[in-house]
Structures are given as structure tokens and as C-alpha cells.
Motif scaffolding. Structure first.
Motif, PDB file in Angstrom:
ATOM      1  N   TRP A   1      54.951  32.147  21.005  1.00  0.00           N
ATOM      2  CA  TRP A   1      56.317  31.752  20.652  1.00  0.00           C
ATOM      3  C   TRP A   1      56.586  31.999  19.178  1.00  0.00           C
ATOM      4  O   TRP A   1      57.699  32.367  18.794  1.00  0.00           O
ATOM      5  CB  TRP A   1      56.577  30.292  21.047  1.00  0.00           C
ATOM      6  CG  TRP A   1      56.552  30.140  22.522  1.00  0.00           C
ATOM      7  CD1 TRP A   1      55.597  29.507  23.269  1.00  0.00           C
ATOM      8  CD2 TRP A   1      57.477  30.699  23.452  1.00  0.00           C
ATOM      9  NE1 TRP A   1      55.888  29.633  24.600  1.00  0.00           N
ATOM     10  CE2 TRP A   1      57.044  30.367  24.755  1.00  0.00           C
ATOM     11  CE3 TRP A   1      58.624  31.453  23.325  1.00  0.00           C
ATOM     12  CZ2 TRP A   1      57.718  30.740  25.892  1.00  0.00           C
ATOM     13  CZ3 TRP A   1      59.310  31.832  24.472  1.00  0.00           C
ATOM     14  CH2 TRP A   1      58.852  31.469  25.731  1.00  0.00           C
ATOM     15  N   LEU A   2      55.579  31.826  18.325  1.00  0.00           N
ATOM     16  CA  LEU A   2      55.737  32.108  16.908  1.00  0.00           C
ATOM     17  C   LEU A   2      55.989  33.603  16.693  1.00  0.00           C
ATOM     18  O   LEU A   2      56.879  33.980  15.932  1.00  0.00           O
ATOM     19  CB  LEU A   2      54.507  31.649  16.123  1.00  0.00           C
ATOM     20  CG  LEU A   2      54.552  31.879  14.619  1.00  0.00           C
ATOM     21  CD1 LEU A   2      55.766  31.207  13.986  1.00  0.00           C
ATOM     22  CD2 LEU A   2      53.272  31.376  13.981  1.00  0.00           C
ATOM     23  N   ALA A   3      55.243  34.453  17.375  1.00  0.00           N
ATOM     24  CA  ALA A   3      55.458  35.899  17.270  1.00  0.00           C
ATOM     25  C   ALA A   3      56.853  36.265  17.767  1.00  0.00           C
ATOM     26  O   ALA A   3      57.546  37.101  17.161  1.00  0.00           O
ATOM     27  CB  ALA A   3      54.393  36.655  18.063  1.00  0.00           C
ATOM     28  N   PHE A   4      57.284  35.652  18.853  1.00  0.00           N
ATOM     29  CA  PHE A   4      58.625  35.864  19.400  1.00  0.00           C
ATOM     30  C   PHE A   4      59.683  35.487  18.361  1.00  0.00           C
ATOM     31  O   PHE A   4      60.614  36.241  18.080  1.00  0.00           O
ATOM     32  CB  PHE A   4      58.760  35.004  20.667  1.00  0.00           C
ATOM     33  CG  PHE A   4      60.057  35.158  21.407  1.00  0.00           C
ATOM     34  CD1 PHE A   4      60.259  36.223  22.258  1.00  0.00           C
ATOM     35  CD2 PHE A   4      61.051  34.206  21.276  1.00  0.00           C
ATOM     36  CE1 PHE A   4      61.450  36.347  22.973  1.00  0.00           C
ATOM     37  CE2 PHE A   4      62.241  34.320  21.979  1.00  0.00           C
ATOM     38  CZ  PHE A   4      62.441  35.396  22.825  1.00  0.00           C
ATOM     39  N   ALA A   5      59.518  34.314  17.752  1.00  0.00           N
ATOM     40  CA  ALA A   5      60.461  33.840  16.739  1.00  0.00           C
ATOM     41  C   ALA A   5      60.454  34.752  15.518  1.00  0.00           C
ATOM     42  O   ALA A   5      61.510  35.034  14.939  1.00  0.00           O
ATOM     43  CB  ALA A   5      60.117  32.405  16.337  1.00  0.00           C
ATOM     44  N   GLU A   6      59.279  35.228  15.106  1.00  0.00           N
ATOM     45  CA  GLU A   6      59.202  36.132  13.958  1.00  0.00           C
ATOM     46  C   GLU A   6      59.974  37.418  14.227  1.00  0.00           C
ATOM     47  O   GLU A   6      60.642  37.950  13.340  1.00  0.00           O
ATOM     48  CB  GLU A   6      57.749  36.443  13.613  1.00  0.00           C
ATOM     49  CG  GLU A   6      57.044  35.279  12.952  1.00  0.00           C
ATOM     50  CD  GLU A   6      55.551  35.498  12.762  1.00  0.00           C
ATOM     51  OE1 GLU A   6      54.999  36.510  13.260  1.00  0.00           O
ATOM     52  OE2 GLU A   6      54.931  34.645  12.104  1.00  0.00           O
TER      53      GLU A   6
ATOM     54  N   LEU B   1      59.766  27.001  12.540  1.00  0.00           N
ATOM     55  CA  LEU B   1      60.756  26.045  13.041  1.00  0.00           C
ATOM     56  C   LEU B   1      61.483  26.606  14.255  1.00  0.00           C
ATOM     57  O   LEU B   1      61.705  25.888  15.244  1.00  0.00           O
ATOM     58  CB  LEU B   1      61.756  25.695  11.941  1.00  0.00           C
ATOM     59  CG  LEU B   1      62.820  24.668  12.288  1.00  0.00           C
ATOM     60  CD1 LEU B   1      62.200  23.359  12.745  1.00  0.00           C
ATOM     61  CD2 LEU B   1      63.714  24.427  11.085  1.00  0.00           C
ATOM     62  N   LEU B   2      61.823  27.887  14.228  1.00  0.00           N
ATOM     63  CA  LEU B   2      62.484  28.512  15.373  1.00  0.00           C
ATOM     64  C   LEU B   2      61.585  28.469  16.607  1.00  0.00           C
ATOM     65  O   LEU B   2      62.041  28.144  17.704  1.00  0.00           O
ATOM     66  CB  LEU B   2      62.883  29.958  15.049  1.00  0.00           C
ATOM     67  CG  LEU B   2      63.565  30.739  16.167  1.00  0.00           C
ATOM     68  CD1 LEU B   2      64.832  30.047  16.650  1.00  0.00           C
ATOM     69  CD2 LEU B   2      63.871  32.155  15.700  1.00  0.00           C
ATOM     70  N   ALA B   3      60.292  28.768  16.442  1.00  0.00           N
ATOM     71  CA  ALA B   3      59.352  28.720  17.569  1.00  0.00           C
ATOM     72  C   ALA B   3      59.304  27.319  18.169  1.00  0.00           C
ATOM     73  O   ALA B   3      59.345  27.148  19.396  1.00  0.00           O
ATOM     74  CB  ALA B   3      57.963  29.165  17.124  1.00  0.00           C
ATOM     75  N   LYS B   4      59.248  26.309  17.325  1.00  0.00           N
ATOM     76  CA  LYS B   4      59.204  24.928  17.812  1.00  0.00           C
ATOM     77  C   LYS B   4      60.513  24.550  18.507  1.00  0.00           C
ATOM     78  O   LYS B   4      60.496  23.852  19.522  1.00  0.00           O
ATOM     79  CB  LYS B   4      58.895  23.971  16.669  1.00  0.00           C
ATOM     80  CG  LYS B   4      57.460  24.077  16.200  1.00  0.00           C
ATOM     81  CD  LYS B   4      57.158  23.115  15.070  1.00  0.00           C
ATOM     82  CE  LYS B   4      55.705  23.241  14.648  1.00  0.00           C
ATOM     83  NZ  LYS B   4      55.361  22.325  13.559  1.00  0.00           N
ATOM     84  N   ASP B   5      61.634  25.018  17.981  1.00  0.00           N
ATOM     85  CA  ASP B   5      62.927  24.747  18.615  1.00  0.00           C
ATOM     86  C   ASP B   5      63.012  25.420  19.993  1.00  0.00           C
ATOM     87  O   ASP B   5      63.540  24.836  20.941  1.00  0.00           O
ATOM     88  CB  ASP B   5      64.079  25.225  17.733  1.00  0.00           C
ATOM     89  CG  ASP B   5      64.317  24.338  16.524  1.00  0.00           C
ATOM     90  OD1 ASP B   5      63.791  23.203  16.489  1.00  0.00           O
ATOM     91  OD2 ASP B   5      65.037  24.793  15.612  1.00  0.00           O
ATOM     92  N   ILE B   6      62.504  26.643  20.094  1.00  0.00           N
ATOM     93  CA  ILE B   6      62.489  27.347  21.381  1.00  0.00           C
ATOM     94  C   ILE B   6      61.618  26.590  22.379  1.00  0.00           C
ATOM     95  O   ILE B   6      62.012  26.365  23.531  1.00  0.00           O
ATOM     96  CB  ILE B   6      62.009  28.803  21.223  1.00  0.00           C
ATOM     97  CG1 ILE B   6      63.034  29.625  20.441  1.00  0.00           C
ATOM     98  CG2 ILE B   6      61.731  29.440  22.589  1.00  0.00           C
ATOM     99  CD1 ILE B   6      62.524  30.997  19.999  1.00  0.00           C
ATOM    100  N   GLU B   7      60.428  26.177  21.940  1.00  0.00           N
ATOM    101  CA  GLU B   7      59.524  25.413  22.816  1.00  0.00           C
ATOM    102  C   GLU B   7      60.189  24.120  23.285  1.00  0.00           C
ATOM    103  O   GLU B   7      60.123  23.771  24.472  1.00  0.00           O
ATOM    104  CB  GLU B   7      58.224  25.097  22.072  1.00  0.00           C
ATOM    105  CG  GLU B   7      57.381  26.316  21.788  1.00  0.00           C
ATOM    106  CD  GLU B   7      56.304  26.078  20.753  1.00  0.00           C
ATOM    107  OE1 GLU B   7      55.581  27.036  20.463  1.00  0.00           O
ATOM    108  OE2 GLU B   7      56.179  24.953  20.221  1.00  0.00           O
TER     109      GLU B   7
END
Length: 65
Positions: free
Chosen positions: A34-39, A7-13
Motif C-alpha cells: 500500500w505504501l508503494a501504491f501511495a508513492e 499517510l496516504l497509504a494508511k488512509d487507503i488501508e
């Protein structure tokens, strides 16, 4: 609230797109980046975050889980 990397990755995108960036364009990093970034963000918060309760019978500092 539980922290959710996906969810954080999608919010960042979405926030980047709303500000004129193309985070998922052909030459961009892509969702996996972006998922790795959010993780990394979620892991940092869950490893290091603390909350201070300043009064009452539960007063003290507690790790965020």
C-alpha cells in the motif's frame, strides 16, 4: 499541504477496512504494498499536476510541487 505517501497509504488501508476489506490480512498485500501504491499516486500528482490561476497579477498555469 504537502503530499505524504505514508499517510496516504494508511488512509487507503483505513478506507478499505471501513468498507469491509482486510487490506493487511495474512494473504493480503500488506502495508509495504500500500505504501508503494501511495508513492506512485503521490509521484504522479507531483510530476503532472498543474493549477490554473485565472486572474490577478499571478495569472497563469503553475506546476504543483
Amino acid at each position: 499541504m504537502a503530499l505524504d505517501s505514508e499517510l496516504l497509504a494508511k488512509d487507503i488501508e483505513a478506507a478499505m477496512a471501513a468498507n469491509g476489506f482486510e487490506p493487511l490480512a495474512n494473504k493480503a498485500a500488506g502495508h509495504d504494498w500500500w505504501l508503494a501504491f501511495a508513492e506512485g499516486i503521490v509521484n504522479h500528482i507531483t510530476t503532472n499536476a498543474q493549477v490554473a490561476v485565472t486572474s490577478g497579477s499571478s495569472a497563469g498555469t503553475y506546476k504543483v510541487t
